[in-house]
Motif scaffolding. Sequence first.
Motif, PDB file in Angstrom:
ATOM      1  N   LYS A  38       7.416 -10.478  -6.922  1.00  0.00           N
ATOM      2  CA  LYS A  38       7.951 -10.966  -5.647  1.00  0.00           C
ATOM      3  C   LYS A  38       8.839  -9.902  -5.025  1.00  0.00           C
ATOM      4  O   LYS A  38       9.454  -9.108  -5.745  1.00  0.00           O
ATOM      5  CB  LYS A  38       8.812 -12.217  -5.886  1.00  0.00           C
ATOM      6  N   ALA A  39       8.959  -9.918  -3.711  1.00  0.00           N
ATOM      7  CA  ALA A  39       9.835  -8.962  -3.030  1.00  0.00           C
ATOM      8  C   ALA A  39      11.295  -9.356  -3.260  1.00  0.00           C
ATOM      9  O   ALA A  39      11.695 -10.455  -2.885  1.00  0.00           O
ATOM     10  CB  ALA A  39       9.527  -8.938  -1.540  1.00  0.00           C
ATOM     11  N   PRO A  40      12.089  -8.487  -3.867  1.00  0.00           N
ATOM     12  CA  PRO A  40      13.496  -8.829  -4.115  1.00  0.00           C
ATOM     13  C   PRO A  40      14.319  -8.806  -2.830  1.00  0.00           C
ATOM     14  O   PRO A  40      15.337  -9.473  -2.733  1.00  0.00           O
ATOM     15  CB  PRO A  40      13.959  -7.758  -5.099  1.00  0.00           C
ATOM     16  N   LYS A  41      13.891  -8.052  -1.840  1.00  0.00           N
ATOM     17  CA  LYS A  41      14.562  -8.046  -0.532  1.00  0.00           C
ATOM     18  C   LYS A  41      13.579  -7.678   0.581  1.00  0.00           C
ATOM     19  O   LYS A  41      12.426  -7.357   0.301  1.00  0.00           O
ATOM     20  CB  LYS A  41      15.768  -7.104  -0.524  1.00  0.00           C
ATOM     21  N   ASN A 133       7.365  -4.685   6.525  1.00  0.00           N
ATOM     22  CA  ASN A 133       6.371  -4.529   5.465  1.00  0.00           C
ATOM     23  C   ASN A 133       6.251  -5.774   4.600  1.00  0.00           C
ATOM     24  O   ASN A 133       5.159  -6.217   4.294  1.00  0.00           O
ATOM     25  CB  ASN A 133       6.703  -3.321   4.589  1.00  0.00           C
ATOM     26  N   TYR A 134       7.396  -6.303   4.184  1.00  0.00           N
ATOM     27  CA  TYR A 134       7.381  -7.571   3.467  1.00  0.00           C
ATOM     28  C   TYR A 134       8.757  -8.199   3.487  1.00  0.00           C
ATOM     29  O   TYR A 134       9.767  -7.525   3.646  1.00  0.00           O
ATOM     30  CB  TYR A 134       6.861  -7.444   2.030  1.00  0.00           C
ATOM     31  N   LYS A 135       8.762  -9.514   3.344  1.00  0.00           N
ATOM     32  CA  LYS A 135      10.001 -10.291   3.452  1.00  0.00           C
ATOM     33  C   LYS A 135      10.482 -10.703   2.070  1.00  0.00           C
ATOM     34  O   LYS A 135       9.680 -10.874   1.144  1.00  0.00           O
ATOM     35  CB  LYS A 135       9.744 -11.522   4.305  1.00  0.00           C
ATOM     36  N   GLU A 136      11.771 -10.852   1.943  1.00  0.00           N
ATOM     37  CA  GLU A 136      12.388 -11.279   0.685  1.00  0.00           C
ATOM     38  C   GLU A 136      11.687 -12.525   0.147  1.00  0.00           C
ATOM     39  O   GLU A 136      11.460 -13.480   0.888  1.00  0.00           O
ATOM     40  CB  GLU A 136      13.886 -11.573   0.924  1.00  0.00           C
ATOM     41  N   ALA A 153       2.189   2.292  -6.118  1.00  0.00           N
ATOM     42  CA  ALA A 153       3.163   2.807  -5.144  1.00  0.00           C
ATOM     43  C   ALA A 153       4.157   1.718  -4.776  1.00  0.00           C
ATOM     44  O   ALA A 153       5.372   1.953  -4.689  1.00  0.00           O
ATOM     45  CB  ALA A 153       2.434   3.300  -3.898  1.00  0.00           C
ATOM     46  N   LEU A 154       3.675   0.515  -4.579  1.00  0.00           N
ATOM     47  CA  LEU A 154       4.556  -0.606  -4.243  1.00  0.00           C
ATOM     48  C   LEU A 154       5.551  -0.860  -5.373  1.00  0.00           C
ATOM     49  O   LEU A 154       6.753  -1.032  -5.128  1.00  0.00           O
ATOM     50  CB  LEU A 154       3.722  -1.866  -3.989  1.00  0.00           C
ATOM     51  N   LEU A 155       5.063  -0.858  -6.592  1.00  0.00           N
ATOM     52  CA  LEU A 155       5.941  -1.114  -7.740  1.00  0.00           C
ATOM     53  C   LEU A 155       7.001  -0.019  -7.862  1.00  0.00           C
ATOM     54  O   LEU A 155       8.156  -0.291  -8.208  1.00  0.00           O
ATOM     55  CB  LEU A 155       5.105  -1.226  -9.024  1.00  0.00           C
TER      56      LEU A 155
END
Lengths: 394, 394
Positions: A38-41, A133-136, A153-155
């Motif tokens: 999950k996106a942390p922020k 790019n992505y939301k928390e 790359a995302l990780l």
Amino acid sequence: MSYEKSLEILKSHLNPYEKIEKIALTQCLGRILAQEIKAPKNHPEFKTSAMDGYALKFEDQSKALTLLGSTPAGTMPQFCIKEAQCVKTFTGSLMSEGSDTLVPVENVEIKGNQICVKEAVKKGFAVREIGENYKEGEILLKKGTKLDYSEIALLAELGFFHISVFIKPVVGILSSGNEIKDLGETLENPAQIRSSNHIALANLAQKLVCKSVVFPLLKDDEKQSKKALENALESCDILITTGGVSMGDFDFLKKAVREYAIIIDKVDIKPGRHIKIASFKNKFIVALPGFPYSAMVMFNLYVREILNFWLLQKKDYICQAFLCDSYMKKTPYLEFVACNIYFENGRILANLKGKKDGSSAIINNLNHKSALMMVPKECTSLKDGDLVDIIFMP
Amino acid sequence: MSYEKSLEILKSHLNPYEKIEKIALTQCLGRILAQEIKAPKNHPEFKTSAMDGYALKFEDQSKALTLLGSTPAGTMPQFCIKEAQCVKTFTGSLMSEGSDTLVPVENVEIKGNQICVKEAVKKGFAVREIGENYKEGEILLKKGTKLDYSEIALLAELGFFHISVFIKPVVGILSSGNEIKDLGETLENPAQIRSSNHIALANLAQKLVCKSVVFPLLKDDEKQSKKALENALESCDILITTGGVSMGDFDFLKKAVREYAIIIDKVDIKPGRHIKIASFKNKFIVALPGFPYSAMVMFNLYVREILNFWLLQKKDYICQAFLCDSYMKKTPYLEFVACNIYFENGRILANLKGKKDGSSAIINNLNHKSALMMVPKECTSLKDGDLVDIIFMP
């Protein structure tokens, strides 16, 4: 037994695979993620410049603007922009407070400490919004994702260094046959052949994110077969045997496999009709024919099915293609026929050029760009232009 | 400079790559063959049985046949078949002299030392002819073949144990930027970001059969940039730099690259317009933008082109798809737009769902099943149903 029924039975014997290990991000290309990410922020966390230019208020573009200073990338903005002010801002730099638009360097004229916008831009130009790019909290990667360069790359971006992935299932390969010699061994007479099944299956298993273990070649001997099967099974999750399962007097492997709980015994398909699958303590023995082409096809139909379930992979390697040849069916079974696949004018085309019927050599049938055409049981022939189901090999 | 022109210039600077090593067949999955493989003899070398059954003369099927004995697989036939005689023959066994047809076990009735054919077969049934798979002297694998499981199986069958393959070209990655922190480093402020380019590019290079070397992250410093570039170039065949090539005051990498023979400097494409390529002693420096999406696309367009030439790979990753969305062009350049590809009813379809314009994150744009749609320079918009050129990523 029909193919559909055999898959149904196989699935009813499958239990989740829960072997997980943690490995370095630098080592995980092609591995299967065993955790959800999950996106942390938000990303970006703050408004960020997408170009080199001047951060300012949109409505000030016609004014002479005072340059307060600059915000190099990686530094926190030092200024709060008020009317008729601007801050030099670089690609990847945070936007200064009070600014809403970035005017690229190419669009301005500099006069001492002042700049003039020669060519105005629209509001918000070259500003990357918070969370663009992505939301928390957004789920970015699901369990079962195959890690390719973009996921890795995302990780990295998220700050992960160690990742939980599925331990590679161990696929053992036990080839049998008195006529078979191993790599590097001398052929004693022209009736002997060199084993190619074990190395092909080992490589196929590796392509499906497994570890392969190749056991010593087995001679056609009843006692040896039983013992070898027992020992091999201890070291693997799936044990594949090749040869020794058809109607021959020397097919001892068939007998050895039958000592386990057979869940599938012969299926109405071609090739590989004599396939046998046994299940034992969440492990599987898959007894394949000795002909290389048949063995590869059966691996793709059955072993891959087990691995799909264990490693949470979708069966997304089946699609449809337009046949550019005619095909006369030879058996009353569901047939899996090697074909060439090519893409032309937005269409997926299949032909049978160079494919050899019943050939034991897999090179012509399953080389690069080959696939399997499924010819249904009830079908007797296919003609040019027919839409056919095809299965891509790994 | 147009994209076509830039490729033309790049190609004019390419020289053959002749670095070859010999590796074990068990280690060569995915490697590129650097030798041609010819068939040393016919395969099969002799007529071989494709099933378990009885070798006999075709015209004798209506007669009571005397069973002379058997030919287990791997042994030389002991008998010469004359009128009304047969030999039990197993899958993979050689056919006995004088026989031309194999009647499967299922088709016969056994009476003591005699057999009767209950169901006749056609002439040559289940007999694999000499050279059926390949003929002596036939070219089986060309130089430049990517070794997959079927090619490896063939090499095993032919008795190869060591194979000449191209040494993996070394692709070095030198990322720059004051705002960038490496894996495992602590971010000091929210303006800093974690480098993802270097690991993504390293993995992309690995997928194209290269060895990747990731150099320490470079700060925006003129002297350091020059020295780092010089040192890095010594250890690789292609040096990729990221960041520091656009219009910023801190783009020192641009200056450092310019000390080499620049062959390409800015191309009319989006993304990656600021690309620079320098050539030096059959090595290349490819200076890519810092944005991850742009860097990946540029790698695919230029680095891959060099590798195709060196490793004799065809540019077979370009095809056409039907667009299922509309697209408004944003620049006067040739655009490479991330799209999703899926196969439906024999057609290749592309859509733009979830693709983010100008995004720095590559995860949405270049995940599994993504490709690049090429939108020509002179085109202003694309509509639903248009046939578009697409490029698959590695």
